[in-house]
Write an enzyme that holds these catalytic residues in place. Structure first.
Site, PDB file in Angstrom:
ATOM      1  CE  LYS A   1      -4.177   1.602   2.376  1.00 24.60           C
ATOM      2  NZ  LYS A   1      -5.094   1.916   1.045  1.00 24.60           N
TER       3      LYS A   1
HETATM    4  C1  LIG Z   1      -6.302  -0.392  -3.954  1.00 21.56           C
HETATM    5  C2  LIG Z   1      -6.930  -0.889  -2.868  1.00 21.56           C
HETATM    6  N1  LIG Z   1      -7.585  -2.224  -2.728  1.00 21.56           N
HETATM    7  C3  LIG Z   1      -8.218  -2.660  -1.986  1.00 21.56           C
HETATM    8  C4  LIG Z   1      -8.404  -1.966  -0.542  1.00 21.56           C
HETATM    9  C5  LIG Z   1      -9.289  -2.631   0.466  1.00 21.56           C
HETATM   10  O1  LIG Z   1      -8.407  -2.938   1.429  1.00 21.56           O
HETATM   11  P1  LIG Z   1      -8.613  -2.922   2.961  1.00 21.56           P
HETATM   12  O2  LIG Z   1     -10.104  -3.848   3.171  1.00 21.56           O
HETATM   13  O3  LIG Z   1      -7.484  -3.398   3.685  1.00 21.56           O
HETATM   14  O4  LIG Z   1      -9.195  -1.372   3.467  1.00 21.56           O
HETATM   15  C6  LIG Z   1      -7.827  -0.693  -0.376  1.00 21.56           C
HETATM   16  C7  LIG Z   1      -7.982   0.082   0.638  1.00 21.56           C
HETATM   17  O5  LIG Z   1      -7.192  -0.053   1.505  1.00 21.56           O
HETATM   18  C8  LIG Z   1      -7.229  -0.125  -1.542  1.00 21.56           C
HETATM   19  O6  LIG Z   1      -6.460   0.956  -1.678  1.00 21.56           O
END
Ligand SMILES: Cc1ncc(COP(=O)(O)O)c(C=O)c1O
Length: 308
Positions: free
Chosen positions: A157
């Site tokens: 991330k």
């Molecule tokens: C690109 C992306 N995909 C998926 C998610 C979903 O991840 P999470 O459930 O950990 O928030 C996020 C958010 O964090 C994201 O930025």
């Protein structure tokens, strides 16, 4: 956006307006930061940070993939976050930890730049709107492909990687949709700009696998477990673009959007949120708000400061 008065910056609590960095901060030029998006909810036991440890673990993993050591332990970041929430007075909030390469040598080698850290909290409502969360949102398939592992790191991330999501988001909004769904480099369904995706067909739930360029979403894992605990078959496999349009139900998961149904893709109607989406959404909502005893351990309750 209702913000806290304080931000935790490199180990100190500073006033919101004083939380500043130098304009030559490496991350501002090259995107060399990693971050998390976390939510805390009001529960009967107090404010509970949802899957806090999982988010801190992912933060550390994202940093590792970009050759950064966290400048503070995960325990220190957790404690700082608790204190920030307690001092903000917020009963529920969004939490944004960020770790980045700071001011130092310019140029593409970041290894000599200091690694800095901050945590901010603010009150944030439904990311795709209350109405969207209840009745579903409209999305288009983006003309941008999701970043792939031959050029970046979908599992991290990382700040710079979000230019991909930003372009897809702008494109979707400018063309009259609320969200974008990105295909992976093979043309399979990957995910939304900040959400993972689930497709329901014939009573079975499908979601793209780790190899489809997705972020390993914490709410994805959460909803997979809830679905399985409810007795549904949940299959991780590649999903073709047409399967989304022809699905019985489709929903998105993510910290920001929680669980938001998708009711239309590329102007093809999927329909209002179906029974499986509704059931998972209800249990998920119970888990987030501390009403599901079987998932109580997912909430890291913020200690109430003693009045010494
Ligand atoms: C690109 C992306 N995909 C998926 C998610 C979903 O991840 P999470 O459930 O950990 O928030 C996020 C958010 O964090 C994201 O930025």
């Amino acid at each position: 956006m209702n913000t806290a008065d304080l931000i935790w910056l490199n180990g100190e609590f500073v006033a919101w307006e004083d939380a500043k960095v130098h304009v030559l901060t490496h991350a501002m030029h090259y995107g060399t930061g990693v971050f998390e998006g976390i939510r805390a909810y009001e529960t009967e036991r107090g404010t509970g940070v949802f899957r806090h440890q999982d988010h801190l673990d992912r933060l550390e993993n994202s940093a590792k993939l970009y050759y950064m050591d966290l400048p503070f332990s995960k325990e220190q970041v957790r404690d700082a976050t608790h204190e920030l929430i307690a001092r903000s007075g917020f009963k529920s909030c969004y939490i944004r930890p960020l770790v980045w390469r700071g001011y130092g040598p310019m140029g593409l080698n970041p290894l000599e730049n200091p690694v800095e850290a901050m945590v901010a909290v603010w009150e944030w409502g439904a990311y795709l709107g209350e109405e969207g969360q209840q009745n579903g949102v409209r999305a288009r398939v983006s003309s941008y492909r999701r970043i792939s592992s031959d050029s970046l790191i979908p599992h991290a991330k990382a700040s710079g990687q979000y230019l991909n999501s930003v372009l897809a988001k702008i494109e979707s909004l400018k063309s009259g949709y609320e969200e974008a769904i990105l295909l992976d480099d093979q043309g399979h369904i990957s995910e939304g700009t900040g959400e993972n995706i689930f497709v329901v067909q014939g009573g079975t739930i499908y979601t793209p696998p780790q190899t489809a360029g997705i972020l390993d979403g914490i709410n994805r894992k959460t909803c997979m477990q809830i679905a399985r605990d409810l007795g549904y078959d949940l299959v991780e496999r590649d999903i073709a673009r047409a399967e989304v349009a022809l699905a019985d139900e489709v929903f998105l998961t993510g910290t920001a959007c929680e669980l938001t149904p998708l009711r239309e893709i590329d102007d093809i109607e999927i329909g209002p949120p179906g029974p499986i989406t509704r059931e998972i959404q209800r249990v998920f909502d119970d888990a987030l708000h501390g009403r599901a005893p079987q998932y109580a351990e997912w909430l890291d309750v913020v200690p109430v400061p003693s009045k010494a």
